[in-house]
Design an enzyme around this catalytic site. Structure first.
Site, PDB file in Angstrom:
ATOM      1  N   ASP A 167     -23.364  83.106 -12.244  1.00  0.00           N
ATOM      2  CA  ASP A 167     -23.153  83.215 -13.788  1.00  0.00           C
ATOM      3  C   ASP A 167     -23.640  81.613 -14.397  1.00  0.00           C
ATOM      4  O   ASP A 167     -23.353  80.582 -13.514  1.00  0.00           O
ATOM      5  CB  ASP A 167     -21.748  83.617 -14.436  1.00  0.00           C
ATOM      6  CG  ASP A 167     -21.920  85.134 -14.250  1.00  0.00           C
ATOM      7  OD1 ASP A 167     -22.900  85.736 -14.195  1.00  0.00           O
ATOM      8  OD2 ASP A 167     -20.689  85.585 -14.644  1.00  0.00           O
TER       9      ASP A 167
ATOM     10  N   MET B 277     -13.027  81.939 -25.466  1.00  0.00           N
ATOM     11  CA  MET B 277     -14.111  82.528 -26.116  1.00  0.00           C
ATOM     12  C   MET B 277     -13.762  82.468 -27.792  1.00  0.00           C
ATOM     13  O   MET B 277     -14.274  83.310 -28.450  1.00  0.00           O
ATOM     14  CB  MET B 277     -14.762  83.831 -25.690  1.00  0.00           C
ATOM     15  CG  MET B 277     -15.300  83.881 -24.093  1.00  0.00           C
ATOM     16  SD  MET B 277     -15.819  85.495 -23.628  1.00  0.00           S
ATOM     17  CE  MET B 277     -14.127  86.053 -23.261  1.00  0.00           C
TER      18      MET B 277
ATOM     19  N   LYS C 266     -25.270  84.329 -17.991  1.00  0.00           N
ATOM     20  CA  LYS C 266     -25.285  84.893 -19.646  1.00  0.00           C
ATOM     21  C   LYS C 266     -24.412  84.095 -20.416  1.00  0.00           C
ATOM     22  O   LYS C 266     -23.187  83.990 -20.354  1.00  0.00           O
ATOM     23  CB  LYS C 266     -25.130  86.215 -19.683  1.00  0.00           C
ATOM     24  CG  LYS C 266     -24.019  86.758 -18.728  1.00  0.00           C
ATOM     25  CD  LYS C 266     -23.985  88.340 -18.902  1.00  0.00           C
ATOM     26  CE  LYS C 266     -22.703  89.253 -18.339  1.00  0.00           C
ATOM     27  NZ  LYS C 266     -22.157  88.646 -17.321  1.00  0.00           N
TER      28      LYS C 266
HETATM   29  N1  SAH Z   1     -13.606  84.113 -15.906  1.00  0.00           N
HETATM   30  C1  SAH Z   1     -13.478  83.098 -16.621  1.00  0.00           C
HETATM   31  C2  SAH Z   1     -13.656  83.196 -18.168  1.00  0.00           C
HETATM   32  C3  SAH Z   1     -15.013  83.819 -18.701  1.00  0.00           C
HETATM   33  S1  SAH Z   1     -14.924  83.890 -20.287  1.00  0.00           S
HETATM   34  C4  SAH Z   1     -12.446  82.172 -16.314  1.00  0.00           C
HETATM   35  O1  SAH Z   1     -11.360  82.917 -15.639  1.00  0.00           O
HETATM   36  O2  SAH Z   1     -12.241  80.978 -16.463  1.00  0.00           O
HETATM   37  C5  SAH Z   1     -15.908  82.276 -20.842  1.00  0.00           C
HETATM   38  C6  SAH Z   1     -14.865  81.722 -21.496  1.00  0.00           C
HETATM   39  O3  SAH Z   1     -14.008  81.019 -20.633  1.00  0.00           O
HETATM   40  C7  SAH Z   1     -15.541  80.329 -22.289  1.00  0.00           C
HETATM   41  O4  SAH Z   1     -15.982  80.805 -23.582  1.00  0.00           O
HETATM   42  C8  SAH Z   1     -14.482  79.630 -22.623  1.00  0.00           C
HETATM   43  O5  SAH Z   1     -13.490  80.215 -23.228  1.00  0.00           O
HETATM   44  C9  SAH Z   1     -13.836  79.622 -21.249  1.00  0.00           C
HETATM   45  N2  SAH Z   1     -14.335  78.623 -20.204  1.00  0.00           N
HETATM   46  C10 SAH Z   1     -14.857  78.708 -18.980  1.00  0.00           C
HETATM   47  N3  SAH Z   1     -14.991  77.650 -18.279  1.00  0.00           N
HETATM   48  C11 SAH Z   1     -14.353  76.695 -19.038  1.00  0.00           C
HETATM   49  C12 SAH Z   1     -14.188  75.240 -19.096  1.00  0.00           C
HETATM   50  N4  SAH Z   1     -14.589  74.636 -17.879  1.00  0.00           N
HETATM   51  N5  SAH Z   1     -13.546  74.681 -20.098  1.00  0.00           N
HETATM   52  C13 SAH Z   1     -12.758  75.259 -20.788  1.00  0.00           C
HETATM   53  N6  SAH Z   1     -13.214  76.656 -21.478  1.00  0.00           N
HETATM   54  C14 SAH Z   1     -13.942  77.244 -20.311  1.00  0.00           C
END
Ligand code: SAH
Length: 248
Positions: free
Chosen positions: A34, A171, A56
């Protein structure tokens, strides 16, 4: 028939990848990854493996969910180790549950390897402990961007505001004005501390610390943008003491 490993890549810092996940990346035949998976993690992949970008980001779909699932099924038919690599943890707002169920239905062997979710790691690297004996005994992870056709029409912001001392929103940047309005109408004080952490655990990590009453304005003024998590609650006060210990 091979096996599909649904692996969490963690939030970005390669040191936060699990040993189990890294071992599988090193011997994978195919890796479908991803957009939020960092380059440092992609560099761990077996150089002989076929790499497919299924990235995406909001508004920029490169592979549809159905296509991704179909591809996983197809690849598992003639490759031993097929990895589905997702940012953070695959089961936290990552559609991992849906993908895994579809693979099970298709009769494919599948295993999940959890990752460190952004809500925990980005907050930690910003010096925000999600629980603290003095400030918070409860945490809620919630999405600020709900998918259409989900099982419930809306997040119950009222209940979350009243029932959880720390709120971690994924998000949530695009919908922040709406979320702040919802939390405020649930009587969360405008003085409630809030911290936004963008690109958490990566060299480009940025933080924006404020209060519920002023954060929307701060985001507009600074142009702070996604991907970021938002942490709301008294624990955010710890940022002023702990942020100097940022391990980057
Ligand atoms: N599965 C992922 C989340 C996916 S949804 C997890 O467990 O982290 C995607 C959202 O995750 C982004 O819009 C943001 O809100 C958050 N996110 C993912 N990576 C991030 C990062 N390095 N720093 C801050 N927010 C992050």
């Amino acid at each position: 028939m091979g096996k599909v490993y649904l692996i969490g890549a963690g939030p970005g810092d390669p040191g936060l990848m699990t040993i189990k996940g890294k071992g599988l990346l090193e011997c994978a035949d195919v890796v479908i990854y991803d957009a939020l998976v960092s380059q440092a993690i992609l560099d761990m992949i077996n150089p002989q493996a076929e790499k497919i970008d299924a990235g995406k980001r909001m508004g920029r779909h490169s592979l549809l969910q159905e296509v991704t699932t179909h591809l996983l099924i197809e690849k598992a038919q003639d490759h031993a180790i097929v990895v589905r690599l997702k940012g953070g943890d695959p089961f936290i707002f990552g559609r991992g549950g849906e993908e895994m169920a579809e693979l099970v239905e298709a009769g494919i062997a599948v295993e999940v390897v959890p990752g460190i979710t952004a809500g925990i790691a980005a907050a930690a690297y910003a010096g925000i402990p999600l629980t603290h004996r003095l400030y918070s005994s409860s945490v809620t992870f919630v999405t600020g961007h709900e998918a259409a056709g989900k099982y419930k029409p809306a997040v119950n912001w009222q209940a979350i505001a009243q029932g959880s001392e720390t709120i971690v929103i994924y998000m949530g940047i695009h919908n922040l004005p709406y979320i702040v309005e919802q939390l405020s109408s649930a009587l969360l004080s405008p003085e409630t501390p809030i911290g936004l952490v963008r690109w958490g655990t990566r060299p480009e990590q940025e933080e924006l610390i404020g209060k519920l009453g002023t954060i929307v304005e701060q985001v507009e003024e600074t142009g702070f943008s996604a991907p970021a998590i938002a942490v709301i609650g008294a624990v955010v006060k710890m940022h002023s003491i702990l942020s100097g210990c940022r391990p980057l």
